[in-house]
Design an enzyme around this catalytic site. Structure first.
Site, PDB file in Angstrom:
ATOM      1  N   GLU B  72      -3.397  -9.453  -2.325  1.00 37.08           N
ATOM      2  CA  GLU B  72      -4.189  -8.012  -1.869  1.00 37.08           C
ATOM      3  C   GLU B  72      -4.533  -7.558  -3.536  1.00 37.08           C
ATOM      4  O   GLU B  72      -3.159  -7.029  -3.801  1.00 37.08           O
ATOM      5  CB  GLU B  72      -3.415  -6.481  -0.950  1.00 37.08           C
ATOM      6  CG  GLU B  72      -4.796  -5.831  -0.773  1.00 37.08           C
ATOM      7  CD  GLU B  72      -4.481  -3.962  -0.575  1.00 37.08           C
ATOM      8  OE1 GLU B  72      -2.590  -4.858   0.145  1.00 37.08           O
ATOM      9  OE2 GLU B  72      -4.106  -4.171  -0.577  1.00 37.08           O
ATOM     10  N   ASP B 140       9.547   1.774  -9.988  1.00 38.07           N
ATOM     11  CA  ASP B 140       8.409   2.453 -10.780  1.00 38.07           C
ATOM     12  C   ASP B 140       9.160   3.912 -11.876  1.00 38.07           C
ATOM     13  O   ASP B 140      10.028   3.953 -10.773  1.00 38.07           O
ATOM     14  CB  ASP B 140       7.219   3.050  -9.613  1.00 38.07           C
ATOM     15  CG  ASP B 140       6.544   4.110 -10.562  1.00 38.07           C
ATOM     16  OD1 ASP B 140       6.826   4.066 -11.935  1.00 38.07           O
ATOM     17  OD2 ASP B 140       5.513   4.270  -9.908  1.00 38.07           O
ATOM     18  N   ASP B 142       9.450   6.914 -13.561  1.00 34.97           N
ATOM     19  CA  ASP B 142       8.820   7.830 -14.118  1.00 34.97           C
ATOM     20  C   ASP B 142       9.104   9.577 -14.655  1.00 34.97           C
ATOM     21  O   ASP B 142      10.561   9.806 -14.418  1.00 34.97           O
ATOM     22  CB  ASP B 142       6.893   8.466 -12.822  1.00 34.97           C
ATOM     23  CG  ASP B 142       6.589   9.484 -13.381  1.00 34.97           C
ATOM     24  OD1 ASP B 142       4.980   9.567 -13.260  1.00 34.97           O
ATOM     25  OD2 ASP B 142       6.629  10.151 -14.618  1.00 34.97           O
ATOM     26  N   ARG B 194       3.285   8.017 -18.940  1.00 41.00           N
ATOM     27  CA  ARG B 194       4.373   8.691 -19.233  1.00 41.00           C
ATOM     28  C   ARG B 194       5.975   8.178 -17.840  1.00 41.00           C
ATOM     29  O   ARG B 194       6.629   8.425 -17.708  1.00 41.00           O
ATOM     30  CB  ARG B 194       4.280  10.273 -18.244  1.00 41.00           C
ATOM     31  CG  ARG B 194       3.962  10.252 -16.853  1.00 41.00           C
ATOM     32  CD  ARG B 194       3.866  11.403 -16.327  1.00 41.00           C
ATOM     33  NE  ARG B 194       3.571  11.023 -15.176  1.00 41.00           N
ATOM     34  CZ  ARG B 194       3.393  11.896 -14.023  1.00 41.00           C
ATOM     35  NH1 ARG B 194       3.151  13.610 -15.214  1.00 41.00           N
ATOM     36  NH2 ARG B 194       2.296  12.220 -13.080  1.00 41.00           N
TER      37      ARG B 194
END
Lengths: 454, 455
Positions: B72, B140, B142, B194
């Site tokens: 996908e 991930d 951040d 960031r």
């Protein structure tokens, strides 16, 4: 396994091994009545175990409880029948619950760690043992080397040494391996059964087994809080009062934070939003929305109080969240960035599932991060903050120690149950399993008190 | 699965960080035309296709020709139009679609059991055959999640004073993923503003179940109670640290804390700041002693040494001194260091196969910066403030004159270095081992069928 009507042969000769891992369904004939009865009996045992666990029973008490439950529900004068009943009921429940299970991988291999390898990693194994307060490993303790994928629980808790993809598990940790294997085998089998059931069996068994299976899957294990129910007697005024009197701590905390910050992160929005969606009926929400809106002076609604329903409908949910959020991010950004997920919760977007409120189990296992307020306070708060929150709820110092004691033993639901009992001054025999149950039980008690004092 | 998850990702990124909209780094006219040139001349389409094919685009009979088409992709177009469940048959289909639609963001999802574009047709059959079967293990990280431990900037901003927090995250996770979990093919990428993204691409990683993914994410979690509701951000219990935590501490965290963050973040420079640290020490006598010293110190302030370093040394000295040898206090030093340095993961991203993640080499629409790969072995040298922007690349392209050899367009710009890093540190070794895996899987399958015939 075949179901037959009424007459059957004796099963006495078909004795199966006494420690079944339920690998394959037995080639037995089963009377239709037994098909259902056996399953009900097994469910009673499982429900009893689940209740015992959520009441925080100790391992020894659990042993006794399981023995009693088994005796009461699963015994049969003929020994061979006991085994058969065990296996039959297991497979019936598999059929019943297959529709809700998930897929999982499958595979297993054990290899004992050689002496020389043990010596080379002895320090690390010792470090792990110390980190989880276990006795130091000695040369006569057998360690197994298995791919880390097979012991997810041990990996998640950092209770094993892992090197180059292999987890080194001590002999006393093997039970985790077996449990994982059984669980994964079961979930695989469940999904296969599900395919078979939906593709062919359900149609074939339309008039015979299907009604029994469908009924079993919804009939037992306590009330189902995924079904909406209305609480039309909730006072139209005093919404904050209601949050104080009848919300469990997890929801109360989210509610207060929302009021304070006019914002909640995703996890909090889901946990509180779904809780409110079902059970805190419409009227309650109108008040809240009215309240909030009049506070902000942005809108004047007054005709809403007459609408009574079984849950906060989508439009009102949007209004409710918007009233708070727009104070922080502005109405335009709310419409653009948050409205979707609320519609999503109501099954109007995406895959269109009507999401159900989170259970205690789900909330306890969540992992709130920085800036999050969801999760189970009994698990995720520090002791200091939990004590402060509890005393704010009106838990007295004796009750507090009981609650903290349960928290220390990681019986979070039991801690919540004790809080409920301390706050309401009456017992909660079923234990708290769901925030919406907390709310409805609380309302019942408060209403009966009201009636008796009036 | 859901669009909601993506939205969540965007949501956390854009709202909860107290985002700033002015974005002075955005080149004037970050627009479809610039992006069109970028996708037309610079975006490494072929490399992305090679990566996402994992060797299955070869001629070998063991290749799974349906592999790439089951992946996908999703495009975010301008004006917030969001296309999910896109799939492509070939490299050229992917490339043409990107060039034509010019998405402001490309997300990569899982490989499904069937072509995701045809999922509705399969849904008719009633079987739930449309299900994710493979997905890279992703992380991930951040910077907004670190807002309580950085004083240089907040929200969407990053600078060279706080970026070391990301360097730490890369070092800690990369080492553990390789040494502990045995993974080899790991791609790190700058998220464009960031944070950083991590893609673990070993076949073994791609086939992990959700439960196994969650287990790995939990293995990395020390913020048991990581929010303001809990007193301590990090609680390290037990008589020793787990080997993974001990190694992270001695090899990375302590060093970064003491030599970089202490002074660059001025962690002890004001009463408010050092009180936050003293809060983590459960012994009243220790904290009041230190408090006394530091309040005096502020008045005189004649010390030539960095005040942060000096105070940290005092704190350590007092905690380690004879009278406070208690195990609980010993651990305090480590807890403080962990609180201020240890990687903070967005757990939900890693736990589920169907979470989407932005593709590397996308251009961040707010900053205009390209999501370039980061070489984990050189991550200390990575500087987010010098990452090429869309406008800079176009400028470089213009200066280089119009040449016809399209293959080397990126080589004439500062993107060239990034593409080379992508190839040499990640793609080439990955494709080599994919090829070997396909060949060995095929020959063992062949062997098996031979055996069964001779039987």
């Amino acid at each position: 396994m075949e179901a037959v009507r009424s007459q059957r042969k004796s099963l006495a000769n078909d004795v199966v091994s006494t420690l079944p891992l339920y690998r394959s369904a037995p080639a037995l004939e089963v009377r239709l009545e037994d098909f259902e009865l056996f399953a009900m009996d097994r469910l009673r045992v499982l429900k009893g175990i689940s209740d015992g666990l959520s009441r925080g029973k100790k391992p020894k008490e659990m042993d006794n409880l399981v023995r009693d439950l088994w005796k009461a529900n699963m015994m049969h004068p003929q020994a061979s029948e006991v085994v058969n009943k065990d296996i039959i009921s297991h497979f019936v429940l598999r059929l019943v619950y297959c529709r809700t299970a998930l897929m999982a991988e499958f595979g297993l291999s054990y290899k004992a760690v050689s002496n020389s390898e043990f010596e080379s990693i002895k320090d690390k194994l010792g470090q792990v043992a110390k980190s989880i307060s276990q006795p130091l490993p000695t040369a006569d303790v057998i360690f197994y080397k298995v791919p880390f994928e097979e012991v997810p629980e041990l990996v998640a808790g950092r209770r094993v040494f892992i090197h180059k993809g292999n987890a080194y598990i001590a002999a006393n940790q093997v039970v985790s391996l077996v449990a994982t294997q059984f669980r994964s085998h079961l979930s695989k089998a469940l999904s296969l059964t599900n395919r078979k059931w939906t593709s062919t069996l359900r149609e074939q068994e339309k008039d015979r087994l299907a009604p029994i299976v469908e009924a079993l899957s919804t009939s037992y294990l306590g009330p189902d809080y995924s079904q909406p129910k209305g609480f039309s007697e909730i006072s139209v005024k005093d919404i904050d009062e209601l949050a104080k009197s009848s919300f469990p701590l997890c929801m109360r905390h989210l509610f207060e934070k929302l009021r304070e910050d006019h914002h909640l992160k995703h996890g909090g929005r889901m946990q509180l939003g779904l809780f409110l969606k079902m059970h805190v009926a419409m009227n309650l929400f109108d008040t809240f929305v009215l309240d909030t809106l009049s506070e902000t002076g942005s809108l004047g609604i007054n005709s809403h109080g007459t609408v009574w329903g079984v849950g906060l409908n989508l439009d009102d949910a949007l209004l409710f969240w918007k009233a708070e959020f727009s104070q922080k991010v502005g109405a335009e950004r709310f419409d653009k960035e948050y409205a979707y997920s609320i519609r999503h919760n109501y099954g109007r977007e995406g895959k269109r599932t009507d999401y159900t409120p989170y259970s205690c189990q789900k909330i306890i296992s969540s992992t709130p991060g920085v800036g999050d307020h969801h999760g189970c306070p009994y698990r995720h708060f520090s002791e200091e903050n939990l004590r402060a929150a509890l005393s704010k709820m009106g838990v007295n110092s004796r009750g507090m120690e009981d609650v903290m004691d349960k928290v220390q033993n990681r019986h979070y639901q039991l801690a919540c149950t004790l809080t409920f009992e301390a706050v309401h001054g009456s017992s909660c025999d079923s234990g708290i399993n769901h925030p919406n149950q907390y709310f409805s039980d609380s309302q019942k008690i408060l209403q009966s008190k009201n009636h008796s004092t009036v | 699965m859901t669009r909601e998850e993506v939205e969540t990702g965007m949501d956390e990124m854009e709202i909860d960080g107290g985002e700033q909209r002015e974005g002075n780094a955005v080149p004037e006219g970050f627009n479809a035309n610039y992006l069109k040139v970028y996708y037309g001349k610079l975006f490494p389409h072929a490399d992305m296709f090679k990566w996402m094919s994992y060797g299955n685009d070869g001629k070998h009979p063991g290749c799974d020709q349906s592999y790439f088409v089951r992946r996908e992709f999703s495009f975010t177009l301008g004006n917030d139009i969001y296309l999910r469940f896109l799939s492509f048959n070939s490299a050229s289909e992917l490339e043409n679609s990107i060039k034509e639609k010019c998405p402001v963001k490309i997300d990569i999802g899982p490989v499904y059991s069937v072509d995701p574009a045809k999922r509705r047709a399969y849904a008719q059959t009633g079987d739930n055959v449309f299900t994710p079967v493979e997905r890279e293990l992703i992380f991930d990280i951040d910077m907004t999640d670190y807002d309580d431990v950085r004083y240089c900037c907040s929200g969407a901003d990053v600078c060279l004073d706080c970026w070391p927090l990301m360097t730490i995250a890369i070092k800690v996770l990369d080492t553990a993923l390789r040494d502990d979990f045995g993974f080899n093919h790991i791609l790190w990428a700058y998220s464009g503003r960031r944070g950083v993204h991590c893609w673990v691409c070993d076949e073994k990683a791609r086939r992990l179940t959700n439960e196994q993914r969650a287990a790995i994410a939990d293995y990395f979690r020390v913020y048991k109670v990581g929010n303001e509701n809990s007193h301590k951000k990090v609680s390290l219990t037990g008589l020793a640290l787990h080997p993974f935590l001990a190694r992270s501490y001695t090899e990375v965290l302590r060093n970064f804390f003491e030599t970089k963050l202490l002074s660059s973040q001025n962690l002890f420079s004001s009463e408010e700041r050092y009180e936050k640290i003293l809060d983590m020490i459960p012994d009243e006598s220790v904290t009041s002693e230190l408090r006394g010293k530091w309040q005096e110190n502020r008045r005189s302030s004649i010390s030539k040494d960095d005040i942060n370093v000096a105070r940290w040394e005092q704190l350590k000295h007092l905690l380690q001194s004879g009278k406070h040898k208690g195990q609980g206090l010993r651990r305090c030093i480590e807890e403080i260091v962990f609180s201020y340095t240890y990687p903070r993961l967005d757990m939900e991203v890693s736990k589920h196969m169907n979470h989407l993640l932005k593709a590397p080499f996308c251009v961040h629409p707010k900053t205009g910066r390209v999501c370039v790969p980061i070489d984990p072995n050189q991550c200390e040298d990575f500087d987010p403030t010098t990452v090429p922007t869309l406008s800079k690349l176009l400028e470089e392209l213009n200066m280089g004159g119009v040449k016809a050899d399209a293959d080397n367009d990126w080589d004439r710009t500062s993107l060239g270095k990034s593409v080379r890093i992508f190839r040499s540190t990640f793609l080439q070794p990955l494709l080599k081992s994919c090829k070997e895996e396909i060949e060995s899987a095929y020959s063992s399958k062949l062997q098996q069928s031979k055996n069964s015939i001779s039987w």
